[in-house]
Design a protein around this motif. Structure first.
Motif, PDB file in Angstrom:
ATOM      1  N   UNK A  66       0.843  -1.201   0.000  1.00 26.79           N
ATOM      2  CA  UNK A  66       0.000   0.000   0.000  1.00 26.79           C
ATOM      3  C   UNK A  66       0.875   1.245   0.000  1.00 26.79           C
ATOM      4  N   UNK A  67       0.321   2.351  -0.540  1.00 31.59           N
ATOM      5  CA  UNK A  67       1.084   3.598  -0.577  1.00 31.59           C
ATOM      6  C   UNK A  67       0.743   4.451   0.644  1.00 31.59           C
ATOM      7  N   UNK A  68       1.286   5.655   0.695  1.00 29.78           N
ATOM      8  CA  UNK A  68       1.102   6.522   1.861  1.00 29.78           C
ATOM      9  C   UNK A  68      -0.355   6.944   2.047  1.00 29.78           C
ATOM     10  N   UNK A  69      -1.140   6.848   0.968  1.00 32.89           N
ATOM     11  CA  UNK A  69      -2.569   7.216   1.059  1.00 32.89           C
ATOM     12  C   UNK A  69      -3.442   6.018   1.414  1.00 32.89           C
ATOM     13  N   UNK A  70      -2.798   4.878   1.640  1.00 32.44           N
ATOM     14  CA  UNK A  70      -3.554   3.696   2.060  1.00 32.44           C
ATOM     15  C   UNK A  70      -4.151   2.885   0.928  1.00 32.44           C
ATOM     16  N   UNK A  71      -3.809   3.217  -0.323  1.00 31.92           N
ATOM     17  CA  UNK A  71      -4.337   2.454  -1.454  1.00 31.92           C
ATOM     18  C   UNK A  71      -3.591   1.134  -1.571  1.00 31.92           C
ATOM     19  N   UNK A  72      -4.342   0.035  -1.688  1.00 30.91           N
ATOM     20  CA  UNK A  72      -3.733  -1.289  -1.723  1.00 30.91           C
ATOM     21  C   UNK A  72      -3.630  -1.843  -3.137  1.00 30.91           C
ATOM     22  N   UNK A  73      -2.579  -2.599  -3.386  1.00 31.53           N
ATOM     23  CA  UNK A  73      -2.428  -3.359  -4.630  1.00 31.53           C
ATOM     24  C   UNK A  73      -2.067  -4.790  -4.244  1.00 31.53           C
ATOM     25  N   UNK A  74      -2.803  -5.764  -4.789  1.00 32.46           N
ATOM     26  CA  UNK A  74      -2.496  -7.171  -4.540  1.00 32.46           C
ATOM     27  C   UNK A  74      -1.431  -7.601  -5.543  1.00 32.46           C
ATOM     28  N   UNK A  75      -0.266  -8.010  -5.038  1.00 32.41           N
ATOM     29  CA  UNK A  75       0.856  -8.366  -5.907  1.00 32.41           C
ATOM     30  C   UNK A  75       0.841  -9.833  -6.314  1.00 32.41           C
ATOM     31  N   UNK A  76       0.417 -10.709  -5.404  1.00 38.68           N
ATOM     32  CA  UNK A  76       0.459 -12.140  -5.705  1.00 38.68           C
ATOM     33  C   UNK A  76      -0.367 -12.914  -4.681  1.00 38.68           C
ATOM     34  N   UNK A  77      -0.651 -14.170  -5.034  1.00 42.41           N
ATOM     35  CA  UNK A  77      -1.279 -15.106  -4.104  1.00 42.41           C
ATOM     36  C   UNK A  77      -0.298 -16.228  -3.844  1.00 42.41           C
ATOM     37  N   UNK A  78      -0.161 -16.619  -2.567  1.00 42.45           N
ATOM     38  CA  UNK A  78       0.790 -17.664  -2.192  1.00 42.45           C
ATOM     39  C   UNK A  78       0.043 -18.920  -1.765  1.00 42.45           C
ATOM     40  N   UNK A  79       0.608 -20.069  -2.134  1.00 40.30           N
ATOM     41  CA  UNK A  79      -0.027 -21.365  -1.889  1.00 40.30           C
ATOM     42  C   UNK A  79       0.925 -22.279  -1.116  1.00 40.30           C
ATOM     43  N   UNK A  80       0.444 -23.461  -0.674  1.00 41.12           N
ATOM     44  CA  UNK A  80       1.333 -24.386   0.049  1.00 41.12           C
ATOM     45  C   UNK A  80       2.628 -24.670  -0.724  1.00 41.12           C
ATOM     46  N   UNK A  81       3.752 -24.597   0.002  1.00 41.09           N
ATOM     47  CA  UNK A  81       5.061 -24.787  -0.632  1.00 41.09           C
ATOM     48  C   UNK A  81       5.765 -23.466  -0.878  1.00 41.09           C
ATOM     49  N   UNK A  82       4.987 -22.376  -0.995  1.00 35.94           N
ATOM     50  CA  UNK A  82       5.583 -21.047  -1.172  1.00 35.94           C
ATOM     51  C   UNK A  82       6.140 -20.558   0.165  1.00 35.94           C
ATOM     52  N   UNK A  83       7.101 -19.654   0.098  1.00 38.88           N
ATOM     53  CA  UNK A  83       7.696 -19.132   1.329  1.00 38.88           C
ATOM     54  C   UNK A  83       7.893 -17.627   1.216  1.00 38.88           C
ATOM     55  N   UNK A  84       7.995 -16.984   2.367  1.00 39.32           N
ATOM     56  CA  UNK A  84       8.097 -15.530   2.421  1.00 39.32           C
ATOM     57  C   UNK A  84       9.064 -15.137   3.531  1.00 39.32           C
ATOM     58  N   UNK A  85       9.736 -14.001   3.331  1.00 40.92           N
ATOM     59  CA  UNK A  85      10.632 -13.483   4.363  1.00 40.92           C
ATOM     60  C   UNK A  85      12.099 -13.644   4.041  1.00 40.92           C
ATOM     61  N   UNK A  86      12.406 -14.411   2.965  1.00 39.14           N
ATOM     62  CA  UNK A  86      13.824 -14.676   2.681  1.00 39.14           C
ATOM     63  C   UNK A  86      14.578 -13.431   2.224  1.00 39.14           C
TER      64      UNK A  86
END
Length: 225
Positions: free
Chosen positions: A66-86
């Protein structure tokens, strides 16, 4: 009575850890913590550090910025096997996006120290992480190109085609209903604009909504996306 699945068995199901030796897998299994997240709960939050790698076991999560005005954009959907934080673990910078559970989601969490220990010990895992990063970078490049060069029709068409899969009759079908609001966030346009585009696509025969809420996507939608 259902038996508890051990961390080692869970580790073995994750593609990222498939190259680990038995000893390495046991070491990781001792270090991971299994967490259950409710719908809407964050796995990581934009602008913060979590100092952990989170691997999705079950459920589904969405990557949102989201930007400073609070507008959201969905970048992707994650499923089993996917990882985040690396990415944050590698460069020690805050997370560039928020990842929230879309439904009840189970994750395995591996802390910074244990993650760092895994990489030099296992070049295959390091390679797998790098490959994942490259794929994300390529996806981000495509997204930038899409937003910069394509009009709303093209962006909606591409998003619909990404959602669609072949049914038994070889029709391209979107089985789960996609809300106009979510679609708008994915393509970076207003909900009203997306609704107008969807109505026009239906009238022109590019898409067809069935009585059960599923949507048939015509192959020629490719010409727009």
């Amino acid at each position: 009575m259902a038996t508890m699945v051990s961390n080692l068995e869970l580790i073995r199901r994750v593609p990222l850890f498939s190259m680990l030796t038995a000893a390495q897998a046991e070491s990781v299994a001792d270090a991971v913590v299994k967490c259950r997240l409710k719908r809407g709960e964050p796995i990581v939050e934009q602008g913060k550090k979590s100092n952990a790698l989170s691997i999705i076991l079950t459920g589904r999560a969405r990557v949102v910025t989201s930007d400073s005005r609070g507008r959201e954009v969905i970048l992707a959907t994650m499923h089993p096997g996917d990882y985040v934080g690396e990415m944050s673990l590698i460069d020690n910078e805050p997370h560039s996006a928020t990842v929230c559970a879309e439904i009840q989601t189970d994750v395995l969490v591996l802390g910074r120290v244990e993650f760092a220990r895994c990489l030099p010990e296992n070049s295959s895992m390091a390679y797998a992480v790098m490959k994942g990063l490259v794929q994300r970078l390529r996806h981000a490049d495509r997204k930038i190109e899409s937003l910069a060069l394509m009009d709303v029709y093209g962006r909606v068409a591409r998003a619909l085609l990404e959602f669609a899969s072949l049914d038994s009759m070889q029709n391209l079908v979107i089985r789960d209903k996609v809300s106009r609001q979510d679609l708008a966030k994915m393509v970076g346009a207003s909900r009203e604009m997306v609704s107008r585009v969807m109505k026009d696509l239906e009238e022109r025969g590019f898409i067809e909504t069935r009585t059960d809420g599923s949507m048939v996507v015509k192959e020629r939608l490719n010409s727009l996306g």
